[in-house]
Design a protein around this motif. Structure first.
Motif, PDB file in Angstrom:
ATOM      1  N   ARG A 145       0.835  -1.202   0.000  1.00  0.00           N
ATOM      2  CA  ARG A 145       0.000   0.000   0.000  1.00  0.00           C
ATOM      3  C   ARG A 145       0.874   1.258   0.000  1.00  0.00           C
ATOM      4  O   ARG A 145       0.451   2.308  -0.485  1.00  0.00           O
ATOM      5  CB  ARG A 145      -0.923  -0.004   1.224  1.00  0.00           C
ATOM      6  CG  ARG A 145      -2.111  -0.950   1.091  1.00  0.00           C
ATOM      7  CD  ARG A 145      -2.902  -1.003   2.370  1.00  0.00           C
ATOM      8  NE  ARG A 145      -4.240  -1.558   2.173  1.00  0.00           N
ATOM      9  CZ  ARG A 145      -5.061  -1.887   3.163  1.00  0.00           C
ATOM     10  NH1 ARG A 145      -4.677  -1.703   4.431  1.00  0.00           N
ATOM     11  NH2 ARG A 145      -6.271  -2.367   2.890  1.00  0.00           N
ATOM     12  N   PRO A 155      -4.184   4.698   0.236  1.00  0.00           N
ATOM     13  CA  PRO A 155      -3.881   3.328   0.658  1.00  0.00           C
ATOM     14  C   PRO A 155      -5.090   2.579   1.211  1.00  0.00           C
ATOM     15  O   PRO A 155      -5.178   1.349   1.069  1.00  0.00           O
ATOM     16  CB  PRO A 155      -2.804   3.517   1.732  1.00  0.00           C
ATOM     17  CG  PRO A 155      -2.154   4.815   1.375  1.00  0.00           C
ATOM     18  CD  PRO A 155      -3.250   5.676   0.829  1.00  0.00           C
ATOM     19  N   VAL A 158      -6.918   0.380  -1.326  1.00  0.00           N
ATOM     20  CA  VAL A 158      -6.134  -0.640  -2.022  1.00  0.00           C
ATOM     21  C   VAL A 158      -6.194  -1.950  -1.240  1.00  0.00           C
ATOM     22  O   VAL A 158      -5.996  -1.947  -0.017  1.00  0.00           O
ATOM     23  CB  VAL A 158      -4.665  -0.176  -2.157  1.00  0.00           C
ATOM     24  CG1 VAL A 158      -3.808  -1.261  -2.794  1.00  0.00           C
ATOM     25  CG2 VAL A 158      -4.594   1.111  -2.965  1.00  0.00           C
ATOM     26  N   GLY A 160      -5.362  -4.990   0.860  1.00  0.00           N
ATOM     27  CA  GLY A 160      -4.201  -5.146   1.714  1.00  0.00           C
ATOM     28  C   GLY A 160      -4.002  -6.532   2.275  1.00  0.00           C
ATOM     29  O   GLY A 160      -3.095  -6.745   3.093  1.00  0.00           O
TER      30      GLY A 160
END
Length: 287
Positions: A145, A155, A158, A160
């Motif tokens: 991220r 982030p 995104v 993870g």
């Protein structure tokens, strides 16, 4: 700049463990085959890139960018991200399906490219035999991220973890297509032009021989490493036997690359990062 700055990740990270593997050269090619299946992302590349005229130069620039984000200092990684964002913010493309003009730094497109890339790195490493626990797999995606933030993504948006990546693929698959541009790009990736230094012998009628066949083997392995649903989109079979054959090939390639001297397996950015890490603990880097 701090000469001992260990960058965005550092020696204790899963990212350094994964990217220490030279076999990731196959992963880079896998990610390009995968990214090409997104019509909007593919249009952004095709309409703004000279990749056909400068295929190897573009490959080197991409590899250098990834190496900088992984092994460069924090300042070097942030500077590379800043340059990429400035480039992207000036570029537009035409959607091949709707005819809409769009910016290529749309978050949805940046997220697709990011996920396809990092999932390709991780999946290739695991299937090549790099030992990674489920916690390390999730840790890699979480660490990446930071790389996503460099290109302008939030982030928090995104994936993870491995579960989140799988969910992302399920959500995005209805948008993917085997377009003419994707097919042409796949063909180009499989049989790219020869670097200029090798072009003269070919013009004189000599065959390239082993290097060409070796590259075709790498390209075939990269295609076979794609998820079964992506292989089917390329007209291949999504059979378990295809995946098993790809696993065996990429494991053999990893073993062959591991036999090379370390100085041949590491680029200058990785070597510099290893030296900074050694200084930070007061030891000498391995020869």
């Amino acid at each position: 700049m701090d000469s001992d700055d260990l960058g965005l990740f550092g020696p204790g990270s899963v990212t350094w463990k994964v990217h220490a593997e030279p076999v990731l050269l196959v992963a880079g090619l896998r990610s390009l085959y995968l990214q090409a299946l997104h019509p909007r992302a593919m249009a952004g590349v095709a309409q703004n890139s000279d990749y056909r005229a400068d295929a190897w130069g573009r490959l080197v620039r991409t590899a250098t960018y990834v190496a900088t984000t992984v092994y460069g200092t924090t300042a070097e990684a942030e500077a590379a991200g800043s340059r990429l964002r400035r480039l992207h913010e000036r570029l537009h493309a035409i959607d091949p399906i709707t005819g809409e003009r769009f910016r290529i730094d749309e978050p949805d497109l940046l997220r697709w490219v990011h996920v396809a890339e990092v999932e390709s790195f991780l999946d290739t490493a695991r299937r090549a035999g790099v030992p990674l626990t489920p916690a390390e797999v999730d840790g890699y995606y979480t660490e990446q991220r930071r790389a996503a933030a460099l290109v302008g993504l939030d982030p928090a948006t995104v994936p993870g973890t491995a579960e989140e990546v799988a969910g992302y693929y399920r959500a995005v698959r209805p948008e993917l297509r085997m377009t003419r541009e994707a097919a042409e790009t796949a063909l180009f990736l499989t049989a790219p032009p020869v670097p200029w230094k090798l072009s003269l012998p070919i013009r004189l009628g000599l065959t390239l021989g082993p290097p060409r066949w070796a590259y075709l083997g790498v390209a075939g392995t990269a295609l076979a490493l794609l998820p079964a649903w992506a292989r089917r989109m390329y007209g291949g079979l999504g059979l378990p036997t295809t995946a098993l054959s790809a696993d065996a090939t990429v494991r053999g390639l990893r073993l062959a690359l591991a036999a090379l001297p370390q100085r041949w397996r590491e680029g200058p950015l990785q070597q510099a990062a290893r030296e900074r890490a050694a200084r930070s603990v007061g030891t000498s880097p391995a020869p």
